[in-house]
Design a protein around this motif. Structure first.
Motif: not given
Length: 53
Positions: A10-14, A37-42
């Motif tokens: 699952i993606p985690l929103l900071i 994540g793949p974009d390193s932002a999340n």
């Protein structure tokens, strides 16, 4: 008999990490690992729980 597992990614929103993990935990999921994540932002969380088989 060995435990069989099911897994979720699952993606985690900071800004909402605790609420997201608390909800999945309430549903019986155990956190295994958190990685960028793949974009390193999340972040991406890997979770597991017994499959119930």
């Amino acid at each position: 008999m060995a435990t069989t597992w099911e897994y979720a990614t699952i993606p985690l929103l900071i800004h909402n990490t605790k609420a997201i993990l608390d909800q999945w935990g309430a549903d019986g999921w155990e956190l295994v690992q958190v990685v960028p994540g793949p974009d390193s932002a999340n972040l991406v969380a890997y979770l597991k729980r017994p499959s119930g088989e």
